[in-house]
Enzyme design. Structure first.
Site, PDB file in Angstrom:
ATOM      1  CE1 TYR A  16      -3.540  -2.576   0.485  1.00 45.32           C
ATOM      2  CE2 TYR A  16      -4.624  -0.659   1.421  1.00 45.32           C
ATOM      3  CZ  TYR A  16      -4.691  -1.930   0.908  1.00 45.32           C
ATOM      4  OH  TYR A  16      -5.904  -2.542   0.808  1.00 45.32           O
TER       5      TYR A  16
ATOM      6  CE  LYS B 116       2.016 -17.492  -3.485  1.00 45.32           C
ATOM      7  NZ  LYS B 116       1.143 -18.683  -3.570  1.00 45.32           N
TER       8      LYS B 116
ATOM      9  CG  ASP C  87      -1.794 -20.191  -2.154  1.00 48.78           C
ATOM     10  OD1 ASP C  87      -1.215 -20.182  -1.040  1.00 48.78           O
ATOM     11  OD2 ASP C  87      -1.332 -20.792  -3.149  1.00 48.78           O
TER      12      ASP C  87
ATOM     13  CG  ASP D 146      -7.982  -4.911   1.952  1.00 47.61           C
ATOM     14  OD1 ASP D 146      -8.898  -4.509   2.691  1.00 47.61           O
ATOM     15  OD2 ASP D 146      -7.987  -4.765   0.717  1.00 47.61           O
TER      16      ASP D 146
ATOM     17  CG  ASP E  30     -13.442  -7.422   2.624  1.00 47.03           C
ATOM     18  OD1 ASP E  30     -13.177  -6.699   3.608  1.00 47.03           O
ATOM     19  OD2 ASP E  30     -13.941  -6.976   1.566  1.00 47.03           O
TER      20      ASP E  30
HETATM   21  C1  IPM Z   1     -10.310  -1.396   4.383  1.00 49.76           C
HETATM   22  C2  IPM Z   1     -10.567  -0.758   3.061  1.00 49.76           C
HETATM   23  C3  IPM Z   1      -9.436   0.206   2.746  1.00 49.76           C
HETATM   24  C4  IPM Z   1      -8.176  -0.622   2.657  1.00 49.76           C
HETATM   25  C5  IPM Z   1      -9.639   1.053   1.502  1.00 49.76           C
HETATM   26  C6  IPM Z   1     -10.934   1.820   1.533  1.00 49.76           C
HETATM   27  C7  IPM Z   1      -8.481   1.992   1.278  1.00 49.76           C
HETATM   28  O1  IPM Z   1     -10.746  -1.718   2.073  1.00 49.76           O
HETATM   29  O2  IPM Z   1     -10.205  -0.668   5.382  1.00 49.76           O
HETATM   30  O3  IPM Z   1     -10.225  -2.627   4.450  1.00 49.76           O
HETATM   31  O4  IPM Z   1      -7.892  -1.226   1.616  1.00 49.76           O
HETATM   32  O5  IPM Z   1      -7.442  -0.642   3.648  1.00 49.76           O
HETATM   33 MN    MN Z   2     -10.800  -3.802   2.856  1.00 46.85          MN
END
Ligand code: IPM
Ligand code: MN
Length: 356
Positions: A140, A191, A224, A248, A252
């Site tokens: 990032y 990885k 993975d 990240d 999710d």
């Molecule tokens: C998160 C989001 C952010 C990230 C974005 C909005 C920059 O997806 O907080 O997980 O990738 O960190």
């Molecule tokens: Mn995110």
């Protein structure tokens, strides 16, 4: 007097933050704590007002505060802006400036919601995972980054994934310490079969473990494989440690185990301050309709009580109130199931407040 900077941001960030702030005020009154709250702009709304996604003043205010309570940023209105001025850049800049290097994302499957998951109940039952994501380095933020015209209509774009030993160590240390207060297990995700930066990741985590945390069970998984194991045997995980981008993605996935991204809170902690924000985004498709799930924001506020203000009891009360409202069958649209009572953002907030 604890000072909190409230940054609702864009889309549903505004609606859900309003609800958790009203609950926060009540918690303060009950506990004789006077929170000083100030509002500010971040993301798209800051672009509209100032032409940039975060101003120096906002960052300064955040640094002067004990904690930042954040909603979400972004939306279609700002999608075609130059990359370095996008709403997301504001959030990344804030994280970087506050040096909040560890992002804690707990994914808990509530018994009442086990059927709301897209996975079978018997697979997700009992899931209680803490994703510890490195937040201020990795791909990032790595340089060099950018794009080049190669001529003949051909372009090249590139980013750099790098980590230093100390960046890995400080977040890994956090993961091990958290594990000690939980089920005492860390799964480190990398990885290292392909990337040099991830060989350093694995070696550093291994060394730190041997040196200071040999009482904690440590396993390493390639990302993975981790993504696959997470939907195959999610209840086997305790703390999952990962770099910025893998964290990240994995968080999710962990969120979806619980039924909805609308349930997941997070705390970003570090040296200069702390940011509390739901894992979900600004959800432009449902923004302004009053149907967004405020629980992720409310639970983020509870994490703030716990981590920034040592108000463990109050945090537990908020979490318990959420659990009770779910047990009673109230659901926002994202977690709605046949036979349950569908409620909107504000009503969900009032119900939770009512349980407190
Ligand atoms: C998160 C989001 C952010 C990230 C974005 C909005 C920059 O997806 O907080 O997980 O990738 O960190
Ligand atoms: Mn995110």
């Amino acid at each position: 007097m604890p000072k909190i900077l409230v940054v609702p941001g864009d889309g549903i960030g505004v609606e859900v933050t309003e609800v958790s702030v009203s609950i926060l005020r009540t918690v303060g009154e009950r506990n004789g704590v006077e929170f000083t709250l100030e509002n500010d702009l971040l993301g798209g709304c800051a672009i509209d007002a100032h032409g940039i996604p975060v101003t120096e003043e906002t960052i300064e205010k955040a640094k002067q505060s004990d904690a930042v309570l954040l909603g979400a940023v972004g939306g279609p209105k700002w999608e075609n802006i130059e990359h370095h001025l996008k709403p997301e850049r504001g959030l990344l800049e804030l994280r970087k400036q506050l040096d909040t290097f560890a992002n804690l994302r707990p994914a808990i499957v509530y018994a009442a919601l086990a059927d709301a998951s897209t996975l079978k109940r018997e697979v997700v039952e009992g899931v209680d995972i803490m994703v510890v994501r490195e937040l201020t380095s990795g791909i990032y933020f790595g340089h060099p980054r950018g794009n080049e015209q190669l001529g003949g209509g051909e372009s090249k774009a590139f980013n750099t994934l790098h980590y230093t030993t100390s960046e890995i160590e400080r977040v890994a240390k956090m993961a091990f310490e958290i594990a000690r207060k939980r089920k005492n297990k860390v799964t480190s995700i990398d990885k290292s079969n392909v990337l040099e930066s991830m060989v350093l990741w694995r070696d550093t985590v291994t060394e730190l473990h041997e040196r200071q945390f040999s009482d904690v069970t440590l396993e390493h998984l390639y990302v993975d494989n981790a993504a696959m194991q997470l939907i195959r045997r999610p209840a086997d995980f305790d703390v999952m440690l990962a770099g910025n981008m893998f964290g990240d993605i994995i968080s999710d996935e962990a969120a979806q185990l619980t039924g909805s991204l609308g349930m997941l809170p997070s705390a970003s902690v570090g040296n200069e301050g702390a940011i509390y924000e739901p894992v979900h985004g600004s959800a432009p498709d449902i923004a302004g309709k009053g149907i967004a799930n405020p629980i992720a924001s409310i639970l983020s506020m509870a994490m703030m009580l716990r981590y920034s203000f040592d108000m463990d009891g109050a945090a537990a009360q908020v979490e318990e109130a959420v659990r009770k409202v779910l047990d009673k069958g109230y659901r926002t649209s994202d977690i709605y199931e046949e036979g349950k009572a569908r409620v909107g953002t504000e009503e969900m907030g009032s119900l939770i407040l009512g349980e407190l």
